[in-house]
Design an enzyme around this catalytic site. Structure first.
Site, PDB file in Angstrom:
ATOM      1  N   LYS A  71      44.888  44.976  38.362  1.00  0.00           N
ATOM      2  CA  LYS A  71      43.610  43.940  38.287  1.00  0.00           C
ATOM      3  C   LYS A  71      42.643  44.407  39.161  1.00  0.00           C
ATOM      4  CE  LYS A  71      44.491  39.942  39.113  1.00  0.00           C
ATOM      5  NZ  LYS A  71      43.812  39.960  40.535  1.00  0.00           N
ATOM      6  N   THR A  73      42.541  47.388  40.635  1.00  0.00           N
ATOM      7  CA  THR A  73      42.243  48.737  40.406  1.00  0.00           C
ATOM      8  C   THR A  73      41.125  48.859  39.179  1.00  0.00           C
ATOM      9  OG1 THR A  73      44.385  49.330  41.012  1.00  0.00           O
ATOM     10  CG2 THR A  73      42.977  50.894  39.424  1.00  0.00           C
ATOM     11  N   ARG A  94      38.388  40.371  47.326  1.00  0.00           N
ATOM     12  CA  ARG A  94      39.018  39.620  48.365  1.00  0.00           C
ATOM     13  C   ARG A  94      39.544  40.608  49.456  1.00  0.00           C
ATOM     14  NH1 ARG A  94      43.705  36.946  45.653  1.00  0.00           N
ATOM     15  NH2 ARG A  94      43.405  38.603  44.104  1.00  0.00           N
ATOM     16  N   LYS A 105      54.534  42.866  47.726  1.00  0.00           N
ATOM     17  CA  LYS A 105      53.340  43.063  46.831  1.00  0.00           C
ATOM     18  C   LYS A 105      52.458  44.147  46.877  1.00  0.00           C
ATOM     19  CE  LYS A 105      49.378  40.335  44.945  1.00  0.00           C
ATOM     20  NZ  LYS A 105      48.343  41.174  45.463  1.00  0.00           N
ATOM     21  N   ALA A 273      46.224  33.145  44.956  1.00  0.00           N
ATOM     22  CA  ALA A 273      45.819  32.284  43.528  1.00  0.00           C
ATOM     23  C   ALA A 273      46.955  31.245  43.470  1.00  0.00           C
ATOM     24  CB  ALA A 273      45.465  33.063  42.564  1.00  0.00           C
ATOM     25  N   PHE A 301      46.133  36.990  40.481  1.00  0.00           N
ATOM     26  CA  PHE A 301      47.286  36.612  39.553  1.00  0.00           C
ATOM     27  C   PHE A 301      46.941  36.558  38.234  1.00  0.00           C
ATOM     28  CE2 PHE A 301      49.476  35.472  43.686  1.00  0.00           C
ATOM     29  CZ  PHE A 301      50.250  36.413  43.641  1.00  0.00           C
ATOM     30  N   PHE A 381      49.359  53.736  31.277  1.00  0.00           N
ATOM     31  CA  PHE A 381      50.419  54.625  32.033  1.00  0.00           C
ATOM     32  C   PHE A 381      50.748  55.687  31.021  1.00  0.00           C
ATOM     33  CE2 PHE A 381      50.869  50.809  34.339  1.00  0.00           C
ATOM     34  CZ  PHE A 381      51.337  50.947  35.543  1.00  0.00           C
ATOM     35  N   TRP A 409      42.832  54.593  37.270  1.00  0.00           N
ATOM     36  CA  TRP A 409      43.895  54.974  38.352  1.00  0.00           C
ATOM     37  C   TRP A 409      43.784  56.662  38.602  1.00  0.00           C
ATOM     38  CZ3 TRP A 409      47.543  58.142  39.373  1.00  0.00           C
ATOM     39  CH2 TRP A 409      48.671  57.647  40.604  1.00  0.00           C
TER      40      TRP A 409
END
Length: 556
Positions: A71, A73, A94, A105, A273, A301, A381, A409
């Site tokens: 998210k 990224t 954030r 994480k 969150a 999240f 991916f 990415w």
């Protein structure tokens, strides 16, 4: 394949003064923290008060899985892509917490070629905001115990103190502690506990305050507990909210950095969150809206947590109107929601995808309930197959939702250009008409039921006796007409992390209800959610090191 930190360390960063100039900021508007970080003066908002706001774009996601979603990224990559196609955009993010950085994480600086830099600084101590929040919180805790030790004129009941100490680290041993041990000189013996800093009410106050004086006043409203007569005791009665605000005088200023493509990024505030409201600061978002044409922000999240709280808490207080929502998903994550094991996620499996895509379906439905048009970003991916992409695209089109294959990415802004065009198309067509989910003046149980049934898909809510007593206490104080902030597992739409996909036939269990009066919401703890996480068996910290020449290794 290069790691995130290797890519970040090769970045050609511009001096932050040049990044500030892109937002129309002068040297008088910023306070430098070295060459690549700065604080933005709060005066910037008043200087630009007559300027029209830019467009607000929220990036959210499906429920997170071990497969990864990306998210942050996508948020960074989308902002880079908007600038690449000639739009003036800023990413508003954030700040990472040291708990996830050293735990499991990870950080919150993006990944690959869609990162904010200097990545090492942002993921570690940054400009000290987390430490300021920790200090302000623990000043209040120290003042509470000192007040009791020095004669307790407020007659604080040490058995009914609700305000806890914090630290910015995962440390399960501190969840429940006893303070005041060691005899009379060390104060009165009582039970206490620690939360992680990002779960602190001080963090929530920072993120919802309009300015420094609003922050000071809100901290004065913090309910610290009750006296021996059962009456509430507030922070302002201890006379330390001014000193707490003093500790926060720099932390309240948003931080300015840049992406790998030198796009401006405002990074400020960082509540989780799953245990807090999960959005960056209102001040930072408002600055992004005043200083750019497109402010791209994110909420933590899945959309059941971060996006719901962004809409029902942050937008309500900030009078914000998001015009488009990007829901991030991956083929791998949707297959996980379809029951595929982590080791088999790279194998094409449309059957499992068809089972798992119901999780995405529910998040699309939820976003639409707030009157905002979503677009789905499939974070690519290398193992994804064309057949799987086609299945997702057809499924979303059946729901009248556009899909963009996103490869930020690997390609940075170039990998998000299709997504950028689709977001702009939604904004220009004015397809959104934002509204909140519930009226905050409803009874607490009604508001909780509304979230559980409408957003999670629950059949209803079961309240523990303790939670019902706490609700009645909040009602007695006349402070029940506030938004709800649900603390819930991020791994499921339900309050049971094992129920993946789109669970049905479940009820949400509420075990505790707490008043965050300074922040301006009511916290509802469900299931087995913890406000102080623990470290995993092999923490990420075990892989990190610093070399003799100062090079950091192993940080993602």
């Amino acid at each position: 394949m290069k790691s995130d930190i290797q890519i970040a360390q090769e970045a050609q960063m511009q001096h932050v003064r040049l990044v500030a100039e892109k937002l129309g900021l002068s040297e008088d508007d910023i306070d430098l923290y070295g060459k690549y970080k700065c604080k933005i003066s709060l005066d910037v908002l008043s200087k630009n008060s007559e300027k029209n706001n830019g467009h607000l774009i929220l990036v959210t996601a499906i429920n997170p899985t071990p497969a990864g979603e990306g998210k942050s990224t996508v948020t960074i990559g989308l902002s880079q892509a908007l600038n690449k196609i000639g739009k003036n955009s800023v990413a508003v993010l954030r700040e990472p917490s040291l708990g996830p950085v050293f735990g499991i994480k990870g950080g919150a600086a993006g990944g690959g070629y869609a990162q904010v830099v200097p990545m090492e600084d942002i993921n570690l101590h940054f400009t000290g905001d987390m430490h300021a929040i920790t200090a302000a919180n623990n000043l209040l805790s120290a003042a509470i115990d000192n007040h009791i030790h020095q004669g307790n004129p407020l007659r604080i009941d040490s058995r009914k103190i609700s305000f806890k100490r914090v630290m910015d680290m995962n440390d399960r041993a501190l969840r429940d502690v006893v303070v005041g041990m060691g005899g009379k000189a060390n104060g009165f013996l009582r039970e206490d506990g620690f939360m992680i800093t990002v779960a602190s009410e001080i963090m929530a106050i920072l993120c919802l305050s309009k300015d420094l004086m609003d922050l000071k006043e809100r901290m004065g409203r913090i309910l610290i507990g009750y006296n021996l007569d059962g009456e509430p005791v507030y922070c302002k009665e201890l006379g330390v909210n001014g000193a707490m605000a003093l500790l926060m005088k720099d932390a309240i200023k948003p931080n300015l950095v840049q992406t790998l493509e030198n796009t401006p990024a405002i990074v400020h505030g960082g509540p989780f969150a799953n245990i807090a409201h999960g959005c960056n600061s209102l001040i930072a978002t408002n600055m992004g809206l005043k200083l750019s044409d497109y402010a791209v922000t994110e909420a933590g999240f899945g959309a059941d947590l971060g996006a719901e709280k962004f809409f029902d808490i942050k937008c309500r207080y900030g009078e914000l109107k998001p015009e488009c929502v990007v829901i991030v998903a991956t083929v791998r994550a949707l297959k996980h929601h379809g029951g595929v094991k982590k080791e088999d996620l790279n194998t094409p499996n449309v059957e499992a995808l068809a089972k798992g895509i119901v999780n995405l379906e529910k998040h699309i439905e939820n976003v639409k309930k707030f009157g905002v048009k979503p677009v789905v970003a499939i974070n690519r991916f290398v193992s994804d197959s064309e057949e799987e992409f086609k299945f997702i695209e057809d499924f979303c089109k059946s729901l009248d939702v556009e899909v963009a294959l996103t490869d930020v990415w690997a390609k940075g802004g170039d990998g998000g250009i299709d997504l950028a065009h689709k977001v702009i198309d939604i904004i220009e067509k004015k397809e959104s008409d934002f509204k909140v989910l519930y009226d905050e003046k409803l009874a607490i149980e009604e508001k909780i039921n509304s979230i559980a049934k409408e957003i999670y898909g629950a059949d209803g809510v079961d309240f523990d006796k303790v939670a019902l007593n706490q609700i009645r206490e909040i009602e007695k104080l006349g402070l029940d007409k506030l938004p709800i902030c649900v603390a819930k597992t991020q791994n499921s739409l339900s309050d049971n992390g094992a129920l993946i996909g789109r669970p049905t036939g479940f009820r949400v269990s509420v075990r505790e209800v707490k008043l965050s009066n300074g922040a301006g919401f009511i916290v509802v703890l469900t299931g087995s959610i913890m406000t102080m996480p623990g470290l995993p068996k092999v923490p990420a910290a075990n892989k990190m090191d610093i070399l003799e020449d100062g090079t950091i290794v192993g940080l993602f």
